[in-house]
Write an enzyme that holds these catalytic residues in place. Sequence first.
Site, short mmCIF file in Angstrom:
data_model
loop_
_atom_site.label_atom_id
_atom_site.label_comp_id
_atom_site.label_asym_id
_atom_site.label_seq_id
_atom_site.Cartn_x
_atom_site.Cartn_y
_atom_site.Cartn_z
N GLY A 1 10.22 58.47 95.18
CA GLY A 1 9.95 59.44 96.09
C GLY A 1 9.00 60.67 95.68
CG HIS B 1 10.27 68.18 95.86
ND1 HIS B 1 10.34 68.89 94.82
CD2 HIS B 1 11.07 66.97 95.45
CE1 HIS B 1 10.64 68.23 93.76
NE2 HIS B 1 11.03 66.94 94.24
CD GLN C 1 7.56 65.85 93.27
OE1 GLN C 1 7.91 65.05 94.51
NE2 GLN C 1 8.38 65.62 92.15
CB CYS D 1 12.96 65.36 90.08
SG CYS D 1 11.49 66.03 91.21
CG LEU D 2 8.22 61.12 89.86
CD1 LEU D 2 7.26 60.30 90.54
CD2 LEU D 2 8.47 60.26 88.55
CG HIS E 1 15.13 64.69 95.32
ND1 HIS E 1 15.87 64.84 94.34
CD2 HIS E 1 13.76 64.77 95.16
CE1 HIS E 1 15.00 65.10 93.36
NE2 HIS E 1 13.80 65.08 93.84
CD GLU E 2 11.01 63.12 97.42
OE1 GLU E 2 10.07 63.98 97.12
OE2 GLU E 2 11.50 62.47 96.14
CO CO Z 1 11.58 65.51 93.07
#
Ligand code: CO
Length: 163
Positions: free
Chosen positions: A45, A135, A50, A89-90, A131-132
């Site tokens: 995701g 963000h 991000q 998470c990236l 989660h997304e």
């Molecule tokens: Co993330």
Amino acid sequence: MMKILTYDNDILKQRSEEVAEINTEVKSTVDEMFSTMYYSQNGIGLAAVQVGILKRIFVIDIPETGKYTFINPKIIDRSTETQVFEEGCLSLPGIASEVERSKSIKIEYLDVDGNQQKLEVDGFLATAIQHEYDHLEGILFVDRLSPEIRLEKLKEYKKLHIV
Ligand code: CO
């Protein structure tokens, strides 16, 4: 490839704005987000913030449940029953933690063609979406941990990334 911003970048703590129009620019952003996510190891995701774009867009691709683009999403219902999955998470490479979230959710959103969509999901996809979605509100998964575990995870993160 887009550059993925990491924890130290304050943009990640900002709220993303609604997309006014789904035009070619938005579509190419979505394409680039998917490519960037596939290029990044273990990415399932990615939210636009991000990659430094403060727009309410995120993409998800989980082999078992499929590929989705969410534009201007609204979570309209969350179950009180919860579930726990390990999340990474990236933007926080190298750390992971179990996070408690609603077991199922209902979400309304626009897809990449501008069609209104409604989805009711549970399991890991429900966790990934939450989660997304966080963000877009400037919230990272570490913000969902107890203060003690959050501190421990951030210490671990700093140890990995600050030389
Ligand atoms: Co993330």
